[in-house]
Design a protein around this motif. Structure first.
Motif, short mmCIF file in Angstrom:
data_model
loop_
_atom_site.label_atom_id
_atom_site.label_comp_id
_atom_site.label_asym_id
_atom_site.label_seq_id
_atom_site.Cartn_x
_atom_site.Cartn_y
_atom_site.Cartn_z
N VAL A 36 44.49 32.38 43.16
CA VAL A 36 45.12 33.62 43.63
C VAL A 36 45.82 33.39 44.97
N ILE A 37 45.22 32.56 45.81
CA ILE A 37 45.86 32.24 47.10
C ILE A 37 47.19 31.51 46.84
N LEU A 38 47.16 30.53 45.93
CA LEU A 38 48.39 29.77 45.64
C LEU A 38 49.46 30.69 45.05
N MET A 39 49.04 31.66 44.21
CA MET A 39 50.02 32.60 43.63
C MET A 39 50.58 33.53 44.70
N LYS A 40 49.71 34.00 45.59
CA LYS A 40 50.18 34.90 46.65
C LYS A 40 51.15 34.18 47.58
N GLN A 41 50.92 32.89 47.77
CA GLN A 41 51.81 32.10 48.65
C GLN A 41 53.05 31.63 47.89
N ASP A 42 53.15 32.00 46.62
CA ASP A 42 54.29 31.62 45.78
C ASP A 42 54.40 30.10 45.60
N LEU A 43 53.25 29.43 45.67
CA LEU A 43 53.25 27.97 45.50
C LEU A 43 53.11 27.59 44.03
N VAL A 44 52.54 28.48 43.23
CA VAL A 44 52.55 28.31 41.77
C VAL A 44 53.05 29.61 41.16
N ARG A 45 53.78 29.50 40.04
CA ARG A 45 54.43 30.67 39.46
C ARG A 45 54.17 30.73 37.95
N PRO A 46 52.93 30.92 37.55
CA PRO A 46 52.67 30.97 36.11
C PRO A 46 53.26 32.24 35.48
N ALA A 47 53.85 32.09 34.30
CA ALA A 47 54.30 33.26 33.56
C ALA A 47 53.09 33.96 32.93
N ARG A 48 52.06 33.13 32.59
CA ARG A 48 50.85 33.69 31.98
C ARG A 48 49.62 33.14 32.69
N VAL A 49 48.62 33.98 32.87
CA VAL A 49 47.33 33.55 33.41
C VAL A 49 46.26 33.87 32.38
N ILE A 50 45.46 32.86 32.07
CA ILE A 50 44.38 33.07 31.10
C ILE A 50 43.06 33.14 31.84
N GLY A 51 42.45 34.29 31.87
CA GLY A 51 41.15 34.48 32.53
C GLY A 51 40.05 33.93 31.63
N LEU A 52 39.15 33.11 32.24
CA LEU A 52 38.13 32.42 31.42
C LEU A 52 36.79 33.14 31.41
N ARG A 53 36.70 34.32 32.08
CA ARG A 53 35.35 34.84 32.37
C ARG A 53 34.52 35.22 31.14
N HIS A 54 35.17 35.42 29.99
CA HIS A 54 34.36 35.74 28.81
C HIS A 54 33.76 34.51 28.12
N LEU A 55 34.14 33.32 28.55
CA LEU A 55 33.65 32.10 27.87
C LEU A 55 32.28 31.71 28.44
N THR A 56 31.30 32.54 28.13
CA THR A 56 29.99 32.40 28.79
C THR A 56 29.33 31.05 28.48
N GLU A 57 29.70 30.44 27.33
CA GLU A 57 29.05 29.16 27.00
C GLU A 57 29.40 28.08 28.04
N LEU A 58 30.49 28.28 28.78
CA LEU A 58 30.87 27.29 29.80
C LEU A 58 30.14 27.51 31.13
N ARG A 59 29.23 28.49 31.15
CA ARG A 59 28.44 28.71 32.38
C ARG A 59 27.12 27.96 32.35
N GLN A 60 26.83 27.32 31.20
CA GLN A 60 25.47 26.79 31.04
C GLN A 60 25.18 25.60 31.94
N ILE A 61 23.94 25.53 32.38
CA ILE A 61 23.45 24.41 33.19
C ILE A 61 22.22 23.91 32.44
N GLU A 62 22.28 22.68 31.93
CA GLU A 62 21.21 22.21 31.04
C GLU A 62 20.71 20.84 31.43
N ALA A 63 19.37 20.66 31.41
CA ALA A 63 18.82 19.32 31.55
C ALA A 63 19.11 18.59 30.25
#
Ligand SMILES: Cc1cc2nc3c(=O)[nH]c(=O)nc-3n(C[C@H](O)[C@H](O)[C@H](O)COP(=O)(O)OP(=O)(O)OC[C@H]3O[C@@H](n4cnc5c(N)ncnc54)[C@H](O)[C@@H]3O)c2cc1C
Length: 283
Positions: A36-63
């Motif tokens: 978000v900082i890079l976007m606000k500074q206009d250093l990156v200009r994505p036409a689309r942003v894909i939010g990953l927050r629903h991909l809960t399986e990628l939050r796992q921490i496993e021994a």
């Protein structure tokens, strides 16, 4: 901020398909603390942003079998608290706890940290010293990237635009291994490191070093391994002479820049000082 389309896929396959659709004009967002900082500074200009927050399986921490797997969407806060992380290496939990402030730690993720590739960040240093391997996936398949091959330059990795980081895998540590992370913060506690050092050593029952890893942050365009310094320790007792020699070799391996946290010359000197402190802590 420029306008952009925002999408929130429900599954990993959906996210990968969206990314494959238009990889060059799409960026993924995990915690958003860097993007978000890079976007606000206009250093990156994505036409689309894909939010990953629903991909809960990628939050796992496993021994795993003697090691541990850290999901890319796990936050630094969750990683600092996870018993699986401290059981593997207390120094790793301490590293996540050393990131910024509680607000950043509870929002920012491991995957975002690695993909952002700021050489002054904390987690990559300890993960390098623990022989971490990143697992990435695109629509065409998965690949494993040892962390010492992930970083190319400041803010640059080998990840392809259509690739997502899924997790970091840490292999079992040698028996008797000890690890430490030292973050030199001469300014405020919530700052980025002026330099940072992670060290992992193992010794045989006679006290002879059998395994050594030394990694440094804020000491070059990428987090780096001080391989000559590591080699100088193996086969020796971790006494003052060995530590002094390794610290000098680690300082010589750095390539820092002058910035508001110090001159290049000062940071190189501090890399030696903090490598010696780290090695004394694990010796
Ligand atoms: C005030 C402040 C202080 C900070 N202090 C520290 C500090 O002391 N130590 C430290 O280490 N860091 C620090 N950071 C950096 C912070 O840790 C990183 O910004 C954070 O980890 C990024 O994670 P994120 O989930 O917010 O990433 P995002 O901002 O969501 O994304 C960052 C980049 O990674 C990409 N990305 C995100 N997830 C993935 C994925 N799974 N696969 C592929 N690409 C992905 C995004 O497209 C983007 O390019 C600080 C940041 C701020 C704003």
């Amino acid at each position: 901020m420029r306008p952009f389309e925002y999408l929130e896929p429900e599954t990993l396959d959906e996210a990968l398909a969206l990314l494959a659709d238009d990889p060059d004009d799409t960026l993924v967002m995990a915690g958003g603390t860097a993007l978000v900082i890079l976007m606000k500074q206009d250093l990156v200009r994505p036409a689309r942003v894909i939010g990953l927050r629903h991909l809960t399986e990628l939050r796992q921490i496993e021994a795993t079998d003697g090691g541990v797997a850290l999901g890319a969407l796990a936050t630094h806060g969750a990683l600092a608290r996870a018993p699986e992380v401290s059981a593997h290496a207390g120094a790793l939990a301490a590293t996540f706890a050393a990131v910024a402030t509680v607000r950043i730690r509870e929002q920012a993720t491991l995957g975002g940290n690695l993909a952002h590739a700021d050489p002054a960040q904390d987690p990559p240093v300890t993960l390098l010293a623990l022989d971490g391997v990143a697992v990435a996936r695109s629509g065409t398949g998965s690949r494993r990237i040892p962390l010492d091959a992930l970083f190319v330059d400041v803010f640059e990795t080998v990840l392809e635009p259509a690739e997502l980081l899924l997790r970091v895998e840490l292999p079992p540590l040698p028996p008797s291994a000890r690890a430490t992370y030292q973050k030199f913060l001469p300014g405020t506690l919530d700052d980025y490191a002026t330099v940072s050092v992670a060290a992992v050593v193992a010794t045989d029952p006679g006290g002879i070093c059998t395994h050594a890893r030394i990694a440094l942050g804020a000491a070059g365009p990428t987090p780096l391994r001080a391989r000559e310094a590591e080699r100088s320790l193996v086969g020796r007792r971790l006494d003052d002479a060995a530590i002094g020699e390794a610290a000098a070799l680690a300082a010589a391996a750095t390539d820092p820049i002058d910035d508001l946290r110090g001159s290049a010359e000062y940071k190189r000197a501090m890399a030696g000082v903090w490598t010696a402190r780290a090695l004394r802590a694990v010796a």
